[in-house]
Scaffold this active site. Structure first.
Site, PDB file in Angstrom:
ATOM      1  N   ASN A 200      46.578  60.959  25.249  1.00  0.00           N
ATOM      2  CA  ASN A 200      45.850  59.567  25.015  1.00  0.00           C
ATOM      3  C   ASN A 200      44.912  59.521  24.189  1.00  0.00           C
ATOM      4  O   ASN A 200      45.277  59.178  23.580  1.00  0.00           O
ATOM      5  CB  ASN A 200      45.242  58.781  26.192  1.00  0.00           C
ATOM      6  CG  ASN A 200      44.291  59.435  27.235  1.00  0.00           C
ATOM      7  OD1 ASN A 200      44.723  60.723  27.922  1.00  0.00           O
ATOM      8  ND2 ASN A 200      43.328  59.316  27.136  1.00  0.00           N
TER       9      ASN A 200
ATOM     10  N   HIS B  70      41.624  57.940  36.454  1.00  0.00           N
ATOM     11  CA  HIS B  70      43.418  57.773  35.869  1.00  0.00           C
ATOM     12  C   HIS B  70      44.008  57.722  37.002  1.00  0.00           C
ATOM     13  O   HIS B  70      45.144  58.435  37.244  1.00  0.00           O
ATOM     14  CB  HIS B  70      43.488  58.478  35.384  1.00  0.00           C
ATOM     15  CG  HIS B  70      43.124  58.892  33.928  1.00  0.00           C
ATOM     16  ND1 HIS B  70      42.488  58.539  32.740  1.00  0.00           N
ATOM     17  CD2 HIS B  70      42.244  59.865  33.722  1.00  0.00           C
ATOM     18  CE1 HIS B  70      41.554  58.703  32.149  1.00  0.00           C
ATOM     19  NE2 HIS B  70      41.579  59.725  32.462  1.00  0.00           N
TER      20      HIS B  70
ATOM     21  N   HIS C 186      44.936  65.226  31.876  1.00  0.00           N
ATOM     22  CA  HIS C 186      44.838  63.511  31.747  1.00  0.00           C
ATOM     23  C   HIS C 186      43.147  63.172  32.657  1.00  0.00           C
ATOM     24  O   HIS C 186      41.785  62.996  31.589  1.00  0.00           O
ATOM     25  CB  HIS C 186      45.959  62.499  32.171  1.00  0.00           C
ATOM     26  CG  HIS C 186      44.765  61.398  31.844  1.00  0.00           C
ATOM     27  ND1 HIS C 186      44.953  60.916  30.574  1.00  0.00           N
ATOM     28  CD2 HIS C 186      45.371  60.126  31.791  1.00  0.00           C
ATOM     29  CE1 HIS C 186      44.429  59.876  30.607  1.00  0.00           C
ATOM     30  NE2 HIS C 186      44.661  59.269  30.614  1.00  0.00           N
ATOM     31  N   VAL C 187      43.510  64.130  34.001  1.00  0.00           N
ATOM     32  CA  VAL C 187      41.995  63.908  34.601  1.00  0.00           C
ATOM     33  C   VAL C 187      41.808  65.487  34.497  1.00  0.00           C
ATOM     34  O   VAL C 187      42.423  66.217  34.461  1.00  0.00           O
ATOM     35  CB  VAL C 187      43.100  64.168  36.558  1.00  0.00           C
ATOM     36  CG1 VAL C 187      42.005  64.221  37.406  1.00  0.00           C
ATOM     37  CG2 VAL C 187      43.711  62.666  36.617  1.00  0.00           C
TER      38      VAL C 187
ATOM     39  N   ASP D  18      43.716  69.392  27.469  1.00  0.00           N
ATOM     40  CA  ASP D  18      42.377  68.185  27.686  1.00  0.00           C
ATOM     41  C   ASP D  18      41.321  68.949  27.090  1.00  0.00           C
ATOM     42  O   ASP D  18      40.014  69.334  27.409  1.00  0.00           O
ATOM     43  CB  ASP D  18      41.847  67.653  28.472  1.00  0.00           C
ATOM     44  CG  ASP D  18      43.685  66.659  29.205  1.00  0.00           C
ATOM     45  OD1 ASP D  18      44.092  67.286  29.740  1.00  0.00           O
ATOM     46  OD2 ASP D  18      42.864  65.000  29.028  1.00  0.00           O
TER      47      ASP D  18
ATOM     48  N   HIS E 157      51.456  64.180  30.184  1.00  0.00           N
ATOM     49  CA  HIS E 157      50.439  63.808  29.304  1.00  0.00           C
ATOM     50  C   HIS E 157      49.417  63.312  31.308  1.00  0.00           C
ATOM     51  O   HIS E 157      48.512  63.924  31.527  1.00  0.00           O
ATOM     52  CB  HIS E 157      49.146  63.589  28.611  1.00  0.00           C
ATOM     53  CG  HIS E 157      47.874  62.965  28.669  1.00  0.00           C
ATOM     54  ND1 HIS E 157      47.302  64.923  28.426  1.00  0.00           N
ATOM     55  CD2 HIS E 157      47.276  62.410  28.786  1.00  0.00           C
ATOM     56  CE1 HIS E 157      46.385  64.183  28.325  1.00  0.00           C
ATOM     57  NE2 HIS E 157      45.794  62.988  28.513  1.00  0.00           N
TER      58      HIS E 157
HETATM   59 FE   LIG Z   1      43.804  62.137  28.725  1.00  0.00          FE
END
Ligand SMILES: [Fe+2]
Length: 495
Positions: free
Chosen positions: A236, A358, A385-386, A171, A348
């Site tokens: 994402n 999330h 993701h986080v 990320d 991810h």
């Molecule tokens: Fe993400």
């Protein structure tokens, strides 16, 4: 008197009950350490487009956004990618083991794409094959116009006791904090390749997914990605699905810009694949892929599915009968731990996450795939993701069968350690809000930006360390020794 005895007994029972409850809480509800480190609260903002880290290299048609990734399953090929802006120029790469003698050449191809009102430069991909292992190669791109030279070292030959150090970044984005993370990673002299767990540029946070921010990101990471392979996972922010501006082909920019050797592992799409790298077998999974792009486009074009339904499918349809499921089912038994002792999985969206961000988004995939990962004794699962950091104990939650009520994570020696490393520092800022109390499966968590390294020593041991951005690289904020799930001693393979 009798009342006094009764009172004491009640008091005694109360104390006992409290003790039992406290023990119960300690055993079942409270987890490991929630770090007390308090990061200075600052706004996370993207670096301006004219920042020096985004500078276009000088010279006519100069190659920019140069990056490399592994080019085949065994690690004896490398994909060289770059962009030229003025004209296609040459897709050839000259290379060799001496800086002044680049007497080998390979021919690649170029592509380009448009996205709403943006048209990309000429994106070149060229695979160098039959490279020697553990060898430094120099390579030149931009033949016929402005030539730029870089170098990389190939991974060592696959083997049982091959030491190798991976960096872990997720990320990343292109904020001031992203720049600190990348600089911090670069100052760590050990890591030889990056395992990147998704969400690259965050261009989709700009109006119309301003793809010029894909270009700035490519120029930003070139200082590392041109010199050591980055192994890509799609997040994402790579989906770039924007029907409101007519962009309905998911992953369009990512797919054009970042090639991976997915066909070499029998995969049918670049979002899930595997590679062997030194003593590690790396499996990359796709949190946002289910079935073929063509089918999805067809559904949309024929108005069979609405935008919302498509988005929902995109996020949740990771089930049985999908190409990824079939591939992973066949892939895991192929891993030979007497050849590559370390089995690492990248994805991810995390399966175990105790932040209020999330939450449970990875659940559908966990339900489908977790039993396999335990069965095949995966050593570590890295996710992003986080936007924070978390490390789990070895736990699994695979006993549930609808009627037995066994739906809690339990200690499991065959299970992987789950690490969330989505703390690269993108413009969306830190995830600071955590579930309380810390769940029992969570060993350590901290809301700070940083990176990690996974340092394989031999078939039995690997040292893992997380470095927060606020410290010098030599200081470790969280660490653990990994004991290989198969090789419990140098002579004992339990797989
Ligand atoms: Fe993400």
């Amino acid at each position: 008197m009798a009342r006094g005895v009764e009172g004491k007994m009640r008091l005694g029972l109360g104390v006992m009950l409290s003790a039992v409850l406290a023990a119960g809480l300690a055993g079942f509800c409270q987890g490991g350490v929630t770090s007390s480190f308090v990061r200075k609260a600052e706004k996370t903002a993207d670096m301006p487009i004219d920042s020096d880290v985004f500078a276009v290299p000088p010279g006519y048609n100069a190659p920019q956004q140069v990056h490399i990734t592994q080019g085949n399953h065994e690690g004896s090929a490398m994909i060289i990618s770059w962009v030229t802006e003025d004209e296609p120029g040459s897709s050839d790469v000259l290379y060799g083991t001496h800086k002044d003698k680049l007497n080998n050449s390979a021919t690649g191809k170029h592509t380009r794409y448009s996205f709403f009102n943006y048209t990309s430069g000429y994106i070149h991909h060229c695979t160098l094959r039959r490279l020697k292992h553990d060898t430094t190669y120099y390579y030149a791109v931009g033949i016929d116009h402005t030539v730029r030279t870089f170098w990389f070292t190939t991974p060592p030959k696959v083997g049982l006791d091959v030491p190798y150090t991976f960096g872990l970044i997720g990320d990343l984005g292109q904020s001031y904090d992203s720049n600190i993370t990348l600089s911090h990673y670069e100052s760590n002299p050990k890591a030889q390749a990056v395992l990147f767990v998704g969400d690259l540029s965050y261009a989709d946070n700009y109006p119309n997914h301003d793809n010029a921010r894909w270009d700035t990101w490519g120029r930003f990471v070139e200082r590392s990605a041109a010199y050591q392979p980055w192994i890509w996972t799609a997040g994402n922010h790579e989906i770039d699905f924007a029907p409101e501006i007519g962009e309905i082909q998911p992953f369009k920019p990512f797919r054009h810009r970042y090639h991976v050797p997915y066909k070499a592992s029998g995969s049918t799409a670049p979002f899930w694949y595997s590679i062997k790298h030194g003593s590690a077998y790396i499996i990359v999974l796709a949190s946002y892929s289910a079935y073929g792009m063509k089918l999805r486009r067809l559904l949309f074009q024929r108005n069979i599915a609405t935008d919302d339904e498509l988005q929902l499918n995109l996020l949740s349809f990771t089930g049985k009968y999908t190409p990824q499921y079939k591939w992973l089912e066949e892939e895991l038994p192929k891993v030979d731990r007497s050849e590559t002792p370390w089995l690492i999985v990248l994805m991810h969206s995390p399966w175990y996450n105790s932040y209020n961000y999330h939450y449970m988004e990875g659940e559908t995939m966990r339900v489908m795939y977790e039993p396999w990962l335990v069965q095949h004794k995966v050593d570590a699962v890295f996710a992003g993701h986080v936007h924070a950091y978390e490390r789990s104990h070895r736990i699994s939650n695979i006993a549930y069968n609808i009627v037995n009520g066994k739906c809690q994570p339990v200690e499991d020696e065959s299970a992987p350690v789950y690490i969330t490393i989505g703390d690269g520092g993108n413009l969306e800022g830190l995830a600071t809000n955590m579930t309380e109390p810390q769940p029992s499966y969570s060993a350590f968590r901290e809301a700070s930006f940083g990176h990690a390294i996974f340092e394989i020593k031999n078939r039995t041991h690997a040292y893992y360390a997380w470095h927060r951005n606020q410290d010098g690289y030599s200081r470790v904020a969280d660490s653990m020794w990994f004991h290989n799930r198969c090789w419990r001693s140098p002579n004992e393979n339990q797989c």
